[in-house]
Design a protein around this motif. Sequence first.
Motif, mmCIF file in Angstrom:
data_model
loop_
_atom_site.group_PDB
_atom_site.id
_atom_site.type_symbol
_atom_site.label_atom_id
_atom_site.label_comp_id
_atom_site.label_asym_id
_atom_site.label_seq_id
_atom_site.Cartn_x
_atom_site.Cartn_y
_atom_site.Cartn_z
ATOM 1 N N ASP A 54 -6.088 -2.753 5.144
ATOM 2 C CA ASP A 54 -4.657 -2.981 4.972
ATOM 3 C C ASP A 54 -3.946 -1.642 5.145
ATOM 4 O OD1 ASP A 54 -2.047 -3.353 3.996
ATOM 5 O OD2 ASP A 54 -2.689 -4.848 2.523
ATOM 6 N N ASP A 55 -3.461 -1.350 6.350
ATOM 7 C CA ASP A 55 -2.889 -0.045 6.680
ATOM 8 C C ASP A 55 -1.750 0.362 5.754
ATOM 9 O OD1 ASP A 55 -4.613 0.583 8.700
ATOM 10 O OD2 ASP A 55 -3.048 0.927 10.208
ATOM 11 N N LYS A 60 0.135 3.855 1.346
ATOM 12 C CA LYS A 60 0.806 3.955 0.040
ATOM 13 C C LYS A 60 -0.160 4.486 -1.026
ATOM 14 C CE LYS A 60 3.321 1.004 -3.285
ATOM 15 N NZ LYS A 60 2.379 1.113 -4.428
ATOM 16 N N THR A 61 -1.367 3.951 -1.030
ATOM 17 C CA THR A 61 -2.343 4.332 -2.047
ATOM 18 C C THR A 61 -2.747 5.794 -1.898
ATOM 19 O OG1 THR A 61 -3.185 2.058 -2.107
ATOM 20 C CG2 THR A 61 -4.602 3.779 -3.016
ATOM 21 N N ARG A 86 -6.641 5.621 11.618
ATOM 22 C CA ARG A 86 -5.310 6.159 11.950
ATOM 23 C C ARG A 86 -4.465 6.427 10.708
ATOM 24 N NH1 ARG A 86 -6.046 2.467 16.385
ATOM 25 N NH2 ARG A 86 -6.421 3.678 18.291
ATOM 26 N N ALA A 87 -4.419 5.471 9.808
ATOM 27 C CA ALA A 87 -3.600 5.653 8.605
ATOM 28 C C ALA A 87 -4.127 6.797 7.746
ATOM 29 C CB ALA A 87 -3.560 4.361 7.796
#
Length: 338
Positions: A54-55, A60-61, A86-87
């Motif tokens: 979950d990008d 966010k995390t 990528r994230a």
Amino acid sequence: MAKSVLVLGGTRFVGLHLVQELVRRGYDVTALNRGSHPEVLPQGVDRITCDRKDDALLRKTLSEALLKRHFDAVVDPSAYVPSDLRAVIETMKGHVGAYVFISSGSVYKFSNVFPWHEGIPQVTDASAGAYGWGKKQCEDLLTGAFAEHGFPCINLRPGYIYGPHNTVYREAYFFDRIRAGRPVLLPGTGVVLAQFGHVDDLANLIILAIENPSARGQAYNFAGKCMRPLDDYVRACAAAVSAAEGGEFTADIVHYWPSQASLTDKDMGKLFPYRWKVNTVRDISKARYELGYDEQITLDQGLAESAKWYFGEIARGNRLFPAPEYSEEDRILSALRR
């Protein structure tokens, strides 16, 4: 102050052994994963629950985690395709001292010139397998980020990893058959060479890479120090079963050619857990000379440890793999008798 390491995963095989070794050496460890098996993590390990697929949630995390602490290193044994990375790269850029990516020896094109060093040609598509191609694309993304803005990636390329908690049915494939008194069907002549590296030795190499600033931007092979013919490996598995079970077990090796049982190479990929037609011999001298790596656990020691752990788990009702189904092997034996 202890160095802080973030492990993306940490509850399965390589990640779990790495977390255990980091804690043993006094590192401050955080594990980011889906939270499916928090009970296996050692006491004192911080836990961050997040699905890296979950990008948006991952960004966010990680951003929230970076507001609270600095990570000296990130170790990533759970990325398989570029979209997994990528994230992480974008969020961690400028906020981490080392990023150790667990790639694979499958990134190399097959060559009959041995041993395979880090500079030999690599795969250019998925024709030899989606796994190796995915890892190659991940490496390309990381090394591109290193060239563009100094993202401190280190690519480690293991061959066959073994040891307790192995999630791939490899050494356990032989343990099951040997303990059951089954013939061990070995395609080919049994003289093909392979290397087997213990998971704890890989954990040691990861830590050596973290601690050596000159490793940034580099790639290193990981494999066992010695090459073993498959016949010899199977006999070593029998010795390991004997040590674990306190009896005298032998390996009844039956060599055959798949064509004798109307089997294709694709069939063999499902039936046998190792490459059986070609040698896979990797050069680990770069890791030895640049990082000071040396193998600490011999194959015979490691297999004995693995068998003890594996049968202990079965005795406790924790079977990692489905119980073996031997009907296809019986069909092959019947075909050989004909």
